[in-house]
Design a protein around this motif. Structure first.
Motif, PDB file in Angstrom:
ATOM      1  N   TRP A 159       0.786  -1.440   0.092  1.00  0.00           N
ATOM      2  CA  TRP A 159      -0.403   0.151  -0.410  1.00  0.00           C
ATOM      3  C   TRP A 159       0.864   1.070  -0.115  1.00  0.00           C
ATOM      4  CZ3 TRP A 159      -4.001   0.942   4.344  1.00  0.00           C
ATOM      5  CH2 TRP A 159      -5.123   1.929   3.873  1.00  0.00           C
ATOM      6  N   LYS A 160       1.629   0.960   0.663  1.00  0.00           N
ATOM      7  CA  LYS A 160       2.493   2.027   0.551  1.00  0.00           C
ATOM      8  C   LYS A 160       3.867   2.580  -0.494  1.00  0.00           C
ATOM      9  CE  LYS A 160       3.463   2.703   6.154  1.00  0.00           C
ATOM     10  NZ  LYS A 160       4.304   2.648   7.070  1.00  0.00           N
ATOM     11  N   ALA A 206       2.259   1.682  -3.273  1.00  0.00           N
ATOM     12  CA  ALA A 206       1.445   1.807  -4.191  1.00  0.00           C
ATOM     13  C   ALA A 206       1.791   3.893  -4.225  1.00  0.00           C
ATOM     14  CB  ALA A 206       0.191   1.387  -4.242  1.00  0.00           C
ATOM     15  N   GLU A 207       1.398   3.855  -3.198  1.00  0.00           N
ATOM     16  CA  GLU A 207       1.063   5.757  -2.827  1.00  0.00           C
ATOM     17  C   GLU A 207       2.288   6.058  -3.186  1.00  0.00           C
ATOM     18  OE1 GLU A 207       0.138   5.644   1.109  1.00  0.00           O
ATOM     19  OE2 GLU A 207      -2.061   5.573   0.671  1.00  0.00           O
ATOM     20  N   PHE A 235       2.475   6.647  -6.823  1.00  0.00           N
ATOM     21  CA  PHE A 235       1.373   7.330  -7.071  1.00  0.00           C
ATOM     22  C   PHE A 235       1.958   9.226  -6.991  1.00  0.00           C
ATOM     23  CE2 PHE A 235      -2.251  10.639  -6.268  1.00  0.00           C
ATOM     24  CZ  PHE A 235      -2.569  10.783  -7.916  1.00  0.00           C
ATOM     25  N   ILE A 247      -3.745   4.573  -8.833  1.00  0.00           N
ATOM     26  CA  ILE A 247      -4.645   5.140  -8.188  1.00  0.00           C
ATOM     27  C   ILE A 247      -5.641   3.175  -7.973  1.00  0.00           C
ATOM     28  CG2 ILE A 247      -7.280   5.520  -8.059  1.00  0.00           C
ATOM     29  CD1 ILE A 247      -6.284   8.160  -9.028  1.00  0.00           C
ATOM     30  N   ARG A 283      -3.636   0.574  -8.013  1.00  0.00           N
ATOM     31  CA  ARG A 283      -2.553  -0.219  -7.358  1.00  0.00           C
ATOM     32  C   ARG A 283      -3.154   0.109  -5.546  1.00  0.00           C
ATOM     33  NH1 ARG A 283       3.594  -0.591  -8.972  1.00  0.00           N
ATOM     34  NH2 ARG A 283       3.330  -1.866  -7.169  1.00  0.00           N
ATOM     35  N   ILE A 284      -3.075   1.141  -5.635  1.00  0.00           N
ATOM     36  CA  ILE A 284      -3.456   1.696  -3.902  1.00  0.00           C
ATOM     37  C   ILE A 284      -4.776   1.198  -3.921  1.00  0.00           C
ATOM     38  CG2 ILE A 284      -4.161   4.273  -2.220  1.00  0.00           C
ATOM     39  CD1 ILE A 284      -2.435   5.567  -4.508  1.00  0.00           C
ATOM     40  N   GLU A 285      -5.498   1.780  -4.618  1.00  0.00           N
ATOM     41  CA  GLU A 285      -7.062   0.434  -3.801  1.00  0.00           C
ATOM     42  C   GLU A 285      -7.218  -0.151  -3.543  1.00  0.00           C
ATOM     43  OE1 GLU A 285     -10.117   2.538  -2.683  1.00  0.00           O
ATOM     44  OE2 GLU A 285      -8.543   4.349  -3.287  1.00  0.00           O
ATOM     45  N   LYS A 337      -5.170  -1.390  -0.502  1.00  0.00           N
ATOM     46  CA  LYS A 337      -5.452  -1.304   1.049  1.00  0.00           C
ATOM     47  C   LYS A 337      -6.380  -2.058   0.923  1.00  0.00           C
ATOM     48  CE  LYS A 337      -9.265   3.043   1.840  1.00  0.00           C
ATOM     49  NZ  LYS A 337      -9.697   3.582   1.828  1.00  0.00           N
TER      50      LYS A 337
END
Length: 95
Positions: free
Chosen positions: A49-50, A52-53, A56, A69, A71-73, A76
């Protein structure tokens, strides 16, 4: 003949005790292994998650922004799912 039956009963009794002990020991071991694996998966999901952020933050192409986005979702949702599993298993110290 009676002595033979006594020996057979003792063997069955010892077998039952051993089997019960064996199942209890390995059930506990399996649960600890399962919890350890879940904890490892939770840590991995949080890192994902980190990451992916972070990705971004550096993308500029609209297609890559959409992908970041996504990947973040996805990361998460995976993390949240694993946390719910841990809570359902009554794991302590995961948060």
């Amino acid at each position: 003949m009676n002595k033979k039956n006594d020996i057979t009963k003792k063997n069955v009794s010892h077998h039952h005790i051993f089997k019960t002990f064996y199942l209890k020991v390995f059930k506990v071991a399996d649960k600890k292994t399962e919890e350890a694996q879940l904890l490892c998966d939770i840590k991995s999901a949080l890192r994902e998650w980190k990451n992916a952020e972070n990705i971004f933050q550096f993308v500029t192409s609209p297609d890559l922004i959409d992908h970041a986005i996504y990947r973040i979702e996805a990361a998460k949702l995976r993390y949240i799912h694993l946390i719910k599993l841990a809570k359902k298993m009554n794991m302590k110290g995961i948060l």
